[in-house]
Design an enzyme around this catalytic site. Structure first.
Site, PDB file in Angstrom:
ATOM      1  N   HIS A 288       0.767  -1.580   0.004  1.00 11.74           N
ATOM      2  CA  HIS A 288       0.030  -0.413   0.452  1.00 11.74           C
ATOM      3  C   HIS A 288       1.346   1.190  -0.338  1.00 11.74           C
ATOM      4  O   HIS A 288       0.303   2.755  -0.342  1.00 11.74           O
ATOM      5  CB  HIS A 288      -0.995   0.244   0.993  1.00 11.74           C
ATOM      6  CG  HIS A 288      -1.580  -1.066   0.687  1.00 11.74           C
ATOM      7  ND1 HIS A 288      -3.157  -1.491   0.061  1.00 11.74           N
ATOM      8  CD2 HIS A 288      -2.371  -1.972   1.691  1.00 11.74           C
ATOM      9  CE1 HIS A 288      -3.782  -2.316   0.377  1.00 11.74           C
ATOM     10  NE2 HIS A 288      -3.662  -2.970   1.407  1.00 11.74           N
TER      11      HIS A 288
ATOM     12  N   ASP B 176      -2.690 -10.173  -3.592  1.00 11.82           N
ATOM     13  CA  ASP B 176      -3.600 -10.375  -2.059  1.00 11.82           C
ATOM     14  C   ASP B 176      -4.167  -9.143  -2.510  1.00 11.82           C
ATOM     15  O   ASP B 176      -5.318  -8.486  -3.406  1.00 11.82           O
ATOM     16  CB  ASP B 176      -2.702  -8.718  -1.444  1.00 11.82           C
ATOM     17  CG  ASP B 176      -3.112  -8.515   0.041  1.00 11.82           C
ATOM     18  OD1 ASP B 176      -2.630  -8.487   0.849  1.00 11.82           O
ATOM     19  OD2 ASP B 176      -3.804  -7.506   0.254  1.00 11.82           O
TER      20      ASP B 176
ATOM     21  N   HIS C 104      -6.398  -7.536  -1.243  1.00 13.70           N
ATOM     22  CA  HIS C 104      -7.027  -5.289  -1.560  1.00 13.70           C
ATOM     23  C   HIS C 104      -6.100  -4.627  -2.522  1.00 13.70           C
ATOM     24  O   HIS C 104      -4.190  -5.109  -3.274  1.00 13.70           O
ATOM     25  CB  HIS C 104      -5.300  -5.287  -0.475  1.00 13.70           C
ATOM     26  CG  HIS C 104      -6.565  -5.563   1.177  1.00 13.70           C
ATOM     27  ND1 HIS C 104      -6.551  -6.126   1.672  1.00 13.70           N
ATOM     28  CD2 HIS C 104      -8.138  -5.341   1.526  1.00 13.70           C
ATOM     29  CE1 HIS C 104      -7.212  -6.964   2.967  1.00 13.70           C
ATOM     30  NE2 HIS C 104      -7.955  -6.210   2.535  1.00 13.70           N
TER      31      HIS C 104
ATOM     32  N   ASP D 111      -4.685 -12.992   1.965  1.00 17.81           N
ATOM     33  CA  ASP D 111      -5.677 -12.763   2.919  1.00 17.81           C
ATOM     34  C   ASP D 111      -7.121 -12.900   1.644  1.00 17.81           C
ATOM     35  O   ASP D 111      -8.690 -12.482   2.140  1.00 17.81           O
ATOM     36  CB  ASP D 111      -5.392 -11.898   3.664  1.00 17.81           C
ATOM     37  CG  ASP D 111      -5.160  -9.929   2.514  1.00 17.81           C
ATOM     38  OD1 ASP D 111      -4.178 -10.618   1.275  1.00 17.81           O
ATOM     39  OD2 ASP D 111      -4.914  -8.816   2.613  1.00 17.81           O
TER      40      ASP D 111
ATOM     41  N   TYR E  51      -4.138 -12.809   7.041  1.00 22.55           N
ATOM     42  CA  TYR E  51      -4.221 -12.523   8.473  1.00 22.55           C
ATOM     43  C   TYR E  51      -5.299 -13.374   9.884  1.00 22.55           C
ATOM     44  O   TYR E  51      -5.330 -13.361  10.910  1.00 22.55           O
ATOM     45  CB  TYR E  51      -5.028 -11.101   8.931  1.00 22.55           C
ATOM     46  CG  TYR E  51      -4.195 -10.223   8.079  1.00 22.55           C
ATOM     47  CD1 TYR E  51      -3.202  -9.304   8.124  1.00 22.55           C
ATOM     48  CD2 TYR E  51      -4.627  -9.076   6.594  1.00 22.55           C
ATOM     49  CE1 TYR E  51      -2.884  -8.687   7.991  1.00 22.55           C
ATOM     50  CE2 TYR E  51      -4.198  -8.528   5.529  1.00 22.55           C
ATOM     51  CZ  TYR E  51      -3.336  -7.968   6.037  1.00 22.55           C
ATOM     52  OH  TYR E  51      -2.235  -7.264   5.375  1.00 22.55           O
TER      53      TYR E  51
HETATM   54  C1  SP5 Z   1      -1.527  -5.249   3.423  1.00 27.60           C
HETATM   55  C2  SP5 Z   1      -2.461  -5.513   4.087  1.00 27.60           C
HETATM   56  O1  SP5 Z   1      -3.546  -6.377   3.711  1.00 27.60           O
HETATM   57  N1  SP5 Z   1      -3.159  -4.736   4.071  1.00 27.60           N
HETATM   58  C3  SP5 Z   1      -4.774  -4.639   4.220  1.00 27.60           C
HETATM   59  C4  SP5 Z   1      -4.858  -3.879   5.066  1.00 27.60           C
HETATM   60  C5  SP5 Z   1      -6.546  -3.124   4.890  1.00 27.60           C
HETATM   61  N2  SP5 Z   1      -6.971  -3.046   6.384  1.00 27.60           N
HETATM   62  C6  SP5 Z   1      -8.908  -2.044   6.762  1.00 27.60           C
HETATM   63  C7  SP5 Z   1      -8.922  -2.554   7.792  1.00 27.60           C
HETATM   64  C8  SP5 Z   1     -10.495  -1.632   7.805  1.00 27.60           C
HETATM   65  C9  SP5 Z   1     -10.689  -1.015   9.402  1.00 27.60           C
HETATM   66  N3  SP5 Z   1     -11.650  -2.802   9.565  1.00 27.60           N
HETATM   67  C10 SP5 Z   1     -12.064  -3.180  10.872  1.00 27.60           C
HETATM   68  C11 SP5 Z   1     -11.784  -4.582  11.432  1.00 27.60           C
HETATM   69  C12 SP5 Z   1     -12.166  -3.890  13.049  1.00 27.60           C
HETATM   70  N4  SP5 Z   1     -11.245  -4.174  14.813  1.00 27.60           N
HETATM   71 ZN    ZN Z   2      -4.137  -7.196   1.361  1.00 29.89          ZN
END
Ligand code: SP5
Ligand code: ZN
Length: 356
Positions: free
Chosen positions: A171, A207, A209, A297, A336
């Protein structure tokens, strides 16, 4: 048979303990945990992989893709935070931003570099979830060295190497960081491969995202092809503001970026079709080497994404990517769910070795 893909590994990832993520103003537990990498290590050790320590690379390798200002900030953010007394008053034990130089503030002016460490955090971080603690810089720097060392091996003739990078990186743009990432390991590896081998490099990001970092870094660079397969940001998913089909590159690089957003709930078959299409596209565009940004993920059950890929799907993706026949660096990104992150990475690498 032992897994025939060298694993670049360093214990130094353990120094990065973000501790939490601030999400909608709430301190939540966070999912980018040290245990993620440990689970991957255990799975790969069990498969008989050989482990290689990264070697230290000069800062110049990072400057190929990141601004000096970002690197200078990250390297001193924790010390400056502490020196400003913020750990005592208000008692915040991680670097957390509070104000952001939104483009709408400036009428085209260049934002000043904020004098206060509390404000400087928002100058470089684009979200509130990516906290900096005492060991964050050392760990991020070690992860970049792991990606660089994998690229060294591949440039020296190893067909494929896997860098177990934590924290992840995809990112991070040229000038700002977020999404649990600090340095763009995959982009750093791609720039290094291009320096060492010449020719076009493709980054294929699987990934869950959008790989917004490499997209931004190489948006006008026709020599680095960037493709990302990810959950559709238009349906409410991080990074929300970009990752749409139609972001195709600019200037001399029109056509050198490709986004393949997928609906929440997408499973193996359409996901694999997208991975195959990205690979074909990269090959037709003349890629001579490949960086895979491997987030696992996209698997069903991951707490950060609604995609439903299986371990068999990841294994098949590994085969598809190996079948491209390109010298390949695989860089770890997200993933994760601690119960399965190790087996998912192992499945991908196993598939890759089957496709060699
Ligand atoms: C490297 C990678 O996969 N980064 C992705 C990070 C995405 N995080 C988004 C989080 C959005 C809010 N999540 C809510 C979780 C509540 N604990
Ligand atoms: Zn990700």
């Amino acid at each position: 048979m032992d897994l025939p893909i060298p694993v670049i590994w360093t214990d130094r990832h353990r120094d990065h303990q973000p501790g939490a993520e601030i999400w909608v103003g709430v301190r939540t537990p966070g999912t980018e945990l040290p245990e993620r990498a440990e689970r991957i290590r255990e799975a790969l050790l069990g498969a008989g992989a050989s482990f290689v320590e990264p070697s230290a690379h000069p800062g110049d390798c990072l400057l190929r893709v990141h601004d000096a200002a970002l690197l200078g900030y990250l390297g001193s953010a924790w010390e400056n935070w502490q020196a400003a007394g913020l750990t005592e008053d208000p008692g915040q034990d991680r670097v957390v931003p509070y104000i952001f130089p939104h483009p709408g503030l400036f009428a085209g002016l260049t934002p000043a570099i904020a004098a206060a460490p509390s404000a400087r955090a928002g100058q470089f971080a684009f979200d509130t979830m990516t906290l900096i603690g005492p060991g964050t810089w050392d760990a991020a720097r070690a992860a970049a060295d792991a990606a660089l060392s994998a690229a060294d091996l591949v440039a020296d003739g190893t067909r494929v190497a896997y860098a177990c990078t934590r924290p992840p990186g995809h990112h991070v743009t040229r000038s700002c960081f977020g999404g649990s990432c600090y340095l763009n390991n995959a982009a750093i590896a791609a720039a290094h491969l291009r320096d060492l081998r010449g020719g076009r490099v493709a980054i294929i990001d699987i990934d869950a995202h959008h790989g917004n970092g490499a997209q931004e870094i190489f948006y006008e660079d026709p020599e680095v092809l960037t493709a990302s397969i990810h959950v559709d940001p238009g349906q409410g998913w991080f990074p929300h503001f970009l990752g749409f089909a139609g972001e195709d590159g600019a200037g001399a690089a029109v056509g050198a970026n490709r986004n393949m957003p997928l609906a929440p709930g997408t499973g193996d078959e359409p996901w694999l079709e997208a991975v195959s299409a990205a690979g074909e596209w990269a090959r037709e565009a003349g890629a001579g080497s490949l960086v895979v940004a491997l987030g696992v993920d996209a698997a069903g059950g991951d707490p950060e994404s609604p995609l439903e890929v299986t371990a068999d799907g990841y294994r098949a993706a590994g085969r598809v990517l190996a079948n491209l026949g390109l010298p390949t660096v695989i860089v770890q990104e997200g993933g994760y769910r601690l119960a399965t992150v190790g087996e998912l990475v192992l499945a991908t690498l196993t598939g890759f070795s089957e496709g060699l």
